[in-house]
Design a protein around this motif. Structure first.
Motif, short mmCIF file in Angstrom:
data_model
loop_
_atom_site.label_atom_id
_atom_site.label_comp_id
_atom_site.label_asym_id
_atom_site.label_seq_id
_atom_site.Cartn_x
_atom_site.Cartn_y
_atom_site.Cartn_z
N CYS A 143 -48.45 -48.42 -15.50
CA CYS A 143 -47.25 -49.14 -15.93
C CYS A 143 -47.65 -50.40 -16.68
O CYS A 143 -48.28 -51.30 -16.11
N ALA A 144 -47.30 -50.46 -17.96
CA ALA A 144 -47.63 -51.62 -18.78
C ALA A 144 -46.38 -52.42 -19.08
O ALA A 144 -45.30 -51.85 -19.31
N ALA A 145 -46.50 -53.72 -19.07
CA ALA A 145 -45.39 -54.58 -19.49
C ALA A 145 -45.01 -54.21 -20.92
O ALA A 145 -45.88 -54.04 -21.78
N GLY A 146 -43.71 -54.05 -21.17
CA GLY A 146 -43.23 -53.75 -22.51
C GLY A 146 -43.50 -52.34 -22.99
O GLY A 146 -43.30 -52.04 -24.17
N ALA A 147 -43.90 -51.44 -22.09
CA ALA A 147 -44.28 -50.08 -22.52
C ALA A 147 -43.16 -49.29 -23.20
O ALA A 147 -43.44 -48.51 -24.11
N PRO A 148 -41.87 -49.44 -22.80
CA PRO A 148 -40.83 -48.69 -23.53
C PRO A 148 -40.80 -49.02 -25.01
O PRO A 148 -40.43 -48.18 -25.84
N ALA A 149 -41.19 -50.26 -25.37
CA ALA A 149 -41.23 -50.64 -26.78
C ALA A 149 -42.59 -50.36 -27.41
O ALA A 149 -42.67 -49.94 -28.57
N VAL A 150 -43.66 -50.57 -26.65
CA VAL A 150 -45.03 -50.38 -27.15
C VAL A 150 -45.81 -49.59 -26.12
O VAL A 150 -46.43 -50.16 -25.20
N PRO A 151 -45.82 -48.25 -26.20
CA PRO A 151 -46.50 -47.44 -25.19
C PRO A 151 -48.00 -47.34 -25.37
O PRO A 151 -48.69 -46.79 -24.52
N GLY A 152 -48.55 -47.90 -26.44
CA GLY A 152 -49.97 -47.76 -26.75
C GLY A 152 -50.91 -48.09 -25.60
O GLY A 152 -51.84 -47.31 -25.31
N PRO A 153 -50.74 -49.23 -24.92
CA PRO A 153 -51.67 -49.55 -23.82
C PRO A 153 -51.68 -48.50 -22.71
O PRO A 153 -52.74 -48.20 -22.16
N GLU A 154 -50.53 -47.92 -22.41
CA GLU A 154 -50.50 -46.88 -21.38
C GLU A 154 -51.23 -45.63 -21.85
O GLU A 154 -51.97 -45.01 -21.08
N LEU A 155 -51.02 -45.25 -23.09
CA LEU A 155 -51.69 -44.07 -23.62
C LEU A 155 -53.21 -44.24 -23.65
O LEU A 155 -53.96 -43.32 -23.31
N THR A 156 -53.65 -45.43 -24.03
CA THR A 156 -55.09 -45.70 -24.04
C THR A 156 -55.65 -45.69 -22.63
O THR A 156 -56.72 -45.12 -22.37
N ALA A 157 -54.93 -46.30 -21.69
CA ALA A 157 -55.38 -46.31 -20.29
C ALA A 157 -55.48 -44.88 -19.75
O ALA A 157 -56.42 -44.55 -19.02
N ALA A 158 -54.53 -44.03 -20.12
CA ALA A 158 -54.57 -42.63 -19.67
C ALA A 158 -55.81 -41.92 -20.19
O ALA A 158 -56.43 -41.13 -19.47
N GLU A 159 -56.18 -42.19 -21.44
CA GLU A 159 -57.39 -41.59 -21.99
C GLU A 159 -58.63 -42.06 -21.23
O GLU A 159 -59.53 -41.26 -20.94
N ILE A 160 -58.69 -43.34 -20.91
CA ILE A 160 -59.84 -43.87 -20.18
C ILE A 160 -59.92 -43.25 -18.78
O ILE A 160 -61.00 -42.88 -18.30
N ILE A 161 -58.78 -43.13 -18.12
CA ILE A 161 -58.76 -42.53 -16.78
C ILE A 161 -59.24 -41.08 -16.85
O ILE A 161 -60.05 -40.63 -16.02
N ALA A 162 -58.75 -40.34 -17.84
CA ALA A 162 -59.15 -38.93 -17.97
C ALA A 162 -60.64 -38.78 -18.23
O ALA A 162 -61.28 -37.82 -17.77
#
Length: 437
Positions: A143-162
């Motif tokens: 869960c990233a602050a502001g993710a509904p407007a800017v989802p990029g940090p969550e998508l990048t974090a998901a790649e790192i986790i994977a």
């Protein structure tokens, strides 16, 4: 033909309709401890359909059977906050003890209007993923602050986790919740925790349908009463943990031809009451206790429960209060014990939820905060929101040719600078079926 099945605590009902929504058959059977047996019983009562079944929609609540949630590793991407505002704070103790795994807050995220707050700390995300893996946790909530407007940090974090946890199941908040960070984070953690329940439910339903010779696309009712595909449900189970009352209420309104009503859903357990406006149950206006008693905000109906065995005066008081929202509207009874809640006998009410599911459409909803310098930019952002909602409806199981925007609203956010708008979009479409073109 389409088949709707309502798996309740005491009884399971099935309704078969033709392509125009006309009822071809109905059946009722006692529910069993397992979903598979419940479906087999009611399908046996229904008998062989007169032709191919093109879609099956199932309605069932999480509370119908015990659930063992997964432990979840929760990653918040935002500036530091007071410990009293941290992940899992405010959760019921039993839910927190069952779900809360490793937690970490790392730098990154954006404001609600999309302004970057800090660069994402990639190393911290990787370290957290490895720590969770070492503790035997493979379900992640990001869960990233502001993710509904800017989802990029969550998508990048998901790649790192994977990259660090190959078998990780990652839930991302921008795909699930509303703009508020805490309720969105709660919903994301719940979503990750309910993955096994969703997978088991899908497999149970498919097993029973295969045994009956039905191979049609499988859908599930979401809490608002719309449908989503089985694959979408497996990825986002938190949106479909308590759909029974919404489906029963919408089915009852359609059965009686009432667009405005107070609906009493009298099934096994508490009596549940909900207000219907324009054929739709009114949603909660504020965060509410969702699955496992955790506070979320996902547009579920505002349901008022009256405990089983409560005095009649208590039910009458609830109905009077809800009736103030729709002056002059009738009270409609639905559910398996409808005749016990009133002097008016409405036995057909027990089929309302299944009948609605057989006729329902697929739905997707989004709520975003956008910032626009002028009308031209706002129009561009609204078009993007429409496209996003339509793509989600199709991902949720809607046939592309039938997808449309049903609702679009936007309004300035009073407590933010000029040009900041809250945008809500709902898109719908008829379920994709295996009907030959």
């Amino acid at each position: 033909m389409r088949l709707g099945i309502d798996v309740g605590r005491a009884t399971t009902t099935a309704v078969l309709t033709d392509t125009a929504g006309e009822v071809l058959g109905e059946a009722l059977a006692d529910s069993a401890p397992t979903t598979t047996v419940s479906l087999r019983r009611v399908l046996a009562r229904l008998g062989p359909p007169p032709g191919p079944v093109r879609a099956v929609a199932v309605v069932t609540d999480l509370a119908r059977r015990p659930v063992v949630p997964r432990r979840v590793a929760t990653l918040r991407i935002s500036p530091d906050s007071h410990p009293a505002l941290g992940p899992f704070v405010g959760w019921p103790r039993a839910a927190r003890d069952a779900v809360a795994g490793p937690c970490r807050v790392v730098a990154g995220g954006s404001s609600v209007t999309g302004r970057p707050l800090a660069a994402l700390d990639h190393r911290a995300v990787a370290d957290f993923a490895r720590r969770a893996h070492d503790e035997g946790v493979s379900a992640f909530a990001v869960c990233a602050a502001g993710a509904p407007a800017v989802p990029g940090p969550e998508l990048t974090a998901a790649e790192i986790i994977a990259e660090n946890v190959p078998d990780a199941a990652v839930s991302l908040s921008h795909e699930i919740g509303s703009p508020g960070l805490r309720e969105r984070e709660n919903a994301t953690a719940l979503n990750a925790a309910l993955g096994d329940w969703a997978e088991e439910l899908v497999q149970d339903c498919r097993r029973a349908l295969r045994a009956a010779g039905i191979g049609a696309p499988l859908l599930f009712a979401r809490d608002s009463g719309g449908l989503v595909s089985a694959d979408y449900f497996r990825r986002h189970p938190v949106i479909a943990t308590a759909p029974a009352t919404a489906c029963a209420a919408r089915g009852a309104a359609a059965r009686t031809g009432r667009e405005q009503a107070v609906v009493v859903d009298a099934g096994a357990g508490p009596v549940r009451c909900v207000t219907v406006v324009d054929g739709e149950p009114l949603p909660h206006e504020r965060p509410y206790p969702g699955a496992l008693g955790v506070r979320i905000q996902l547009g579920a109906p505002d349901v008022v429960e009256v405990a089983e065995g409560a005095a009649p005066d208590e039910l009458r008081a609830v109905l009077a209060r809800l009736g103030e929202r729709v002056p002059g509207a009738p009270v409609i009874r639905t559910g398996g014990r409808a005749e016990d809640a009133t002097d008016d006998r409405v036995p057909e009410g027990r089929f309302d939820a299944a009948r609605h599911a057989a006729r329902a459409d697929c739905r997707a909803e989004i709520e975003h905060i956008v910032s626009a310098a002028g009308r031209a930019e706002l129009d561009h952002l609204l078009d993007a929101a429409r496209d996003h909602a339509l793509s989600l409806a199709i991902a949720a199981g809607a046939a592309p040719a039938t997808a449309r925007v049903r609702v679009l609203t936007h309004a300035p956010v009073a407590y933010l600078p000029a040009g900041v708008h809250r945008v809500t979009v709902q898109a719908t479409g008829q379920p994709f079926t295996d009907e030959p073109s």
